[in-house]
Design a protein around this motif. Sequence first.
Motif, PDB file in Angstrom:
ATOM      1  N   TYR A   3      52.995  33.692  38.173  1.00 47.07           N
ATOM      2  CA  TYR A   3      54.246  34.200  37.409  1.00 47.07           C
ATOM      3  C   TYR A   3      55.388  33.755  38.500  1.00 47.07           C
ATOM      4  CZ  TYR A   3      51.357  36.194  34.148  1.00 47.07           C
ATOM      5  OH  TYR A   3      50.334  36.589  33.027  1.00 47.07           O
ATOM      6  N   ARG A   4      56.223  32.778  38.177  1.00 44.56           N
ATOM      7  CA  ARG A   4      57.380  32.620  39.110  1.00 44.56           C
ATOM      8  C   ARG A   4      58.431  33.448  38.943  1.00 44.56           C
ATOM      9  NH1 ARG A   4      58.268  26.426  40.387  1.00 44.56           N
ATOM     10  NH2 ARG A   4      60.312  27.421  40.785  1.00 44.56           N
ATOM     11  N   ALA A  21      59.265  47.560  39.494  1.00 41.72           N
ATOM     12  CA  ALA A  21      58.083  47.638  39.276  1.00 41.72           C
ATOM     13  C   ALA A  21      57.243  46.430  38.770  1.00 41.72           C
ATOM     14  CB  ALA A  21      57.746  48.602  38.302  1.00 41.72           C
ATOM     15  N   GLN A  22      58.246  45.592  38.018  1.00 42.03           N
ATOM     16  CA  GLN A  22      57.844  44.199  37.790  1.00 42.03           C
ATOM     17  C   GLN A  22      57.797  43.370  39.071  1.00 42.03           C
ATOM     18  OE1 GLN A  22      60.295  42.516  34.520  1.00 42.03           O
ATOM     19  NE2 GLN A  22      60.539  44.674  33.725  1.00 42.03           N
ATOM     20  N   ASP A  23      58.350  43.395  39.775  1.00 43.30           N
ATOM     21  CA  ASP A  23      58.521  42.697  41.083  1.00 43.30           C
ATOM     22  C   ASP A  23      57.352  42.873  41.940  1.00 43.30           C
ATOM     23  OD1 ASP A  23      61.116  41.603  40.675  1.00 43.30           O
ATOM     24  OD2 ASP A  23      62.078  43.224  42.152  1.00 43.30           O
ATOM     25  N   ILE A  24      56.856  44.157  41.943  1.00 41.66           N
ATOM     26  CA  ILE A  24      55.528  44.515  42.212  1.00 41.66           C
ATOM     27  C   ILE A  24      54.442  43.906  41.837  1.00 41.66           C
ATOM     28  CG2 ILE A  24      54.039  46.601  43.015  1.00 41.66           C
ATOM     29  CD1 ILE A  24      56.695  48.270  43.354  1.00 41.66           C
ATOM     30  N   TYR A  25      54.550  44.105  40.352  1.00 38.22           N
ATOM     31  CA  TYR A  25      53.222  43.625  39.405  1.00 38.22           C
ATOM     32  C   TYR A  25      53.341  42.222  39.942  1.00 38.22           C
ATOM     33  CZ  TYR A  25      50.517  43.051  35.533  1.00 38.22           C
ATOM     34  OH  TYR A  25      49.601  42.520  34.619  1.00 38.22           O
ATOM     35  N   ARG A  26      54.435  41.471  39.774  1.00 40.86           N
ATOM     36  CA  ARG A  26      54.241  39.823  39.850  1.00 40.86           C
ATOM     37  C   ARG A  26      53.808  39.714  41.143  1.00 40.86           C
ATOM     38  NH1 ARG A  26      58.050  36.921  42.066  1.00 40.86           N
ATOM     39  NH2 ARG A  26      59.592  38.658  41.810  1.00 40.86           N
ATOM     40  N   GLU A  27      54.213  40.088  42.564  1.00 37.49           N
ATOM     41  CA  GLU A  27      53.668  39.576  43.605  1.00 37.49           C
ATOM     42  C   GLU A  27      52.468  40.256  43.845  1.00 37.49           C
ATOM     43  OE1 GLU A  27      56.514  41.453  46.419  1.00 37.49           O
ATOM     44  OE2 GLU A  27      58.239  40.519  45.527  1.00 37.49           O
ATOM     45  N   ALA A  28      51.822  41.304  43.208  1.00 36.58           N
ATOM     46  CA  ALA A  28      50.629  41.395  43.375  1.00 36.58           C
ATOM     47  C   ALA A  28      49.603  40.634  42.784  1.00 36.58           C
ATOM     48  CB  ALA A  28      50.465  42.982  42.867  1.00 36.58           C
ATOM     49  N   PHE A  29      49.860  40.373  41.289  1.00 43.06           N
ATOM     50  CA  PHE A  29      49.277  39.469  40.532  1.00 43.06           C
ATOM     51  C   PHE A  29      49.086  38.067  41.321  1.00 43.06           C
ATOM     52  CE2 PHE A  29      48.707  36.205  37.408  1.00 43.06           C
ATOM     53  CZ  PHE A  29      47.714  36.722  36.589  1.00 43.06           C
ATOM     54  N   ASN A  30      50.350  37.586  41.831  1.00 42.77           N
ATOM     55  CA  ASN A  30      49.981  36.108  42.345  1.00 42.77           C
ATOM     56  C   ASN A  30      49.177  36.084  43.651  1.00 42.77           C
ATOM     57  OD1 ASN A  30      51.709  35.280  40.316  1.00 42.77           O
ATOM     58  ND2 ASN A  30      53.758  35.201  41.543  1.00 42.77           N
ATOM     59  N   ALA A  32      46.624  38.205  44.121  1.00 40.59           N
ATOM     60  CA  ALA A  32      45.192  38.461  43.882  1.00 40.59           C
ATOM     61  C   ALA A  32      44.716  37.322  43.005  1.00 40.59           C
ATOM     62  CB  ALA A  32      45.275  39.483  42.836  1.00 40.59           C
ATOM     63  N   TYR A  33      45.554  36.750  42.461  1.00 41.59           N
ATOM     64  CA  TYR A  33      45.208  35.143  41.585  1.00 41.59           C
ATOM     65  C   TYR A  33      44.751  34.404  42.497  1.00 41.59           C
ATOM     66  CZ  TYR A  33      45.156  31.815  37.878  1.00 41.59           C
ATOM     67  OH  TYR A  33      44.984  30.851  37.114  1.00 41.59           O
ATOM     68  N   GLU A  34      45.548  34.296  43.703  1.00 43.56           N
ATOM     69  CA  GLU A  34      44.982  33.169  44.697  1.00 43.56           C
ATOM     70  C   GLU A  34      43.978  33.544  45.352  1.00 43.56           C
ATOM     71  OE1 GLU A  34      48.059  32.235  47.692  1.00 43.56           O
ATOM     72  OE2 GLU A  34      49.596  32.203  46.243  1.00 43.56           O
ATOM     73  N   GLU A  35      43.662  34.839  45.725  1.00 47.04           N
ATOM     74  CA  GLU A  35      42.519  35.579  46.346  1.00 47.04           C
ATOM     75  C   GLU A  35      41.110  35.414  45.745  1.00 47.04           C
ATOM     76  OE1 GLU A  35      42.325  36.559  49.708  1.00 47.04           O
ATOM     77  OE2 GLU A  35      44.382  35.788  49.865  1.00 47.04           O
ATOM     78  N   HIS A  36      41.293  35.349  44.517  1.00 49.78           N
ATOM     79  CA  HIS A  36      40.339  35.316  43.421  1.00 49.78           C
ATOM     80  C   HIS A  36      39.882  34.009  42.668  1.00 49.78           C
ATOM     81  CE1 HIS A  36      40.921  39.511  43.968  1.00 49.78           C
ATOM     82  NE2 HIS A  36      39.421  39.752  43.837  1.00 49.78           N
ATOM     83  N   ALA A  37      40.259  32.862  43.499  1.00 48.60           N
ATOM     84  CA  ALA A  37      40.395  31.582  42.613  1.00 48.60           C
ATOM     85  C   ALA A  37      39.062  31.241  42.453  1.00 48.60           C
ATOM     86  CB  ALA A  37      40.665  30.716  43.779  1.00 48.60           C
ATOM     87  N   ARG A  41      36.406  35.717  36.467  1.00 46.65           N
ATOM     88  CA  ARG A  41      37.396  36.495  35.994  1.00 46.65           C
ATOM     89  C   ARG A  41      38.645  36.853  36.467  1.00 46.65           C
ATOM     90  NH1 ARG A  41      33.894  41.958  34.699  1.00 46.65           N
ATOM     91  NH2 ARG A  41      34.129  41.859  37.142  1.00 46.65           N
ATOM     92  N   GLN A  42      39.066  35.714  37.244  1.00 49.51           N
ATOM     93  CA  GLN A  42      40.332  35.575  38.018  1.00 49.51           C
ATOM     94  C   GLN A  42      41.380  36.533  37.289  1.00 49.51           C
ATOM     95  OE1 GLN A  42      41.869  31.634  38.553  1.00 49.51           O
ATOM     96  NE2 GLN A  42      42.845  32.259  40.368  1.00 49.51           N
ATOM     97  N   GLU A  43      41.781  35.878  36.216  1.00 48.62           N
ATOM     98  CA  GLU A  43      42.972  36.556  35.715  1.00 48.62           C
ATOM     99  C   GLU A  43      42.774  37.871  35.154  1.00 48.62           C
ATOM    100  OE1 GLU A  43      46.516  35.353  32.464  1.00 48.62           O
ATOM    101  OE2 GLU A  43      45.236  33.870  33.653  1.00 48.62           O
ATOM    102  N   GLU A  44      41.914  38.366  34.666  1.00 43.65           N
ATOM    103  CA  GLU A  44      41.418  39.832  34.428  1.00 43.65           C
ATOM    104  C   GLU A  44      41.357  40.757  35.636  1.00 43.65           C
ATOM    105  OE1 GLU A  44      37.793  42.714  33.185  1.00 43.65           O
ATOM    106  OE2 GLU A  44      37.665  40.565  32.543  1.00 43.65           O
ATOM    107  N   ALA A  45      40.710  40.275  36.866  1.00 48.14           N
ATOM    108  CA  ALA A  45      40.882  40.962  38.087  1.00 48.14           C
ATOM    109  C   ALA A  45      42.332  41.081  38.490  1.00 48.14           C
ATOM    110  CB  ALA A  45      39.995  40.299  38.970  1.00 48.14           C
ATOM    111  N   SER A  46      43.168  40.099  38.408  1.00 43.37           N
ATOM    112  CA  SER A  46      44.530  39.875  38.960  1.00 43.37           C
ATOM    113  C   SER A  46      45.227  40.873  38.280  1.00 43.37           C
ATOM    114  CB  SER A  46      45.068  38.550  38.772  1.00 43.37           C
ATOM    115  OG  SER A  46      44.518  37.702  39.759  1.00 43.37           O
TER     116      SER A  46
END
Length: 69
Positions: A3-4, A21-30, A32-37, A41-46
């Motif tokens: 998410y940009r 909190a949205q900032d935290i969510y977005r940064e953590a998701f992004n 995790a998304y890279e780390e679980h490439a 279940r990349q998206e679910e884990a992220s």
Amino acid sequence: MPYRHNEDLPDSVRAHLPAHAQDIYREAFNHAYEEHAQDPRQEEASHRIAWAAVKHSYEKRGDRWVPIG
């Protein structure tokens, strides 16, 4: 998909979390998304990791998310 901007987050996140909190969510998701490439279940884990990150700084009181402390 990463998410940009907070406006790109799922409605379920934007409707419930304050902006910080949205900032935290977005940064953590992004991150995790890279780390679980390679994870099928990349998206679910992220999403799970992103919610966990939010819960380190915010807690739900009633129907609102408020900063801890």
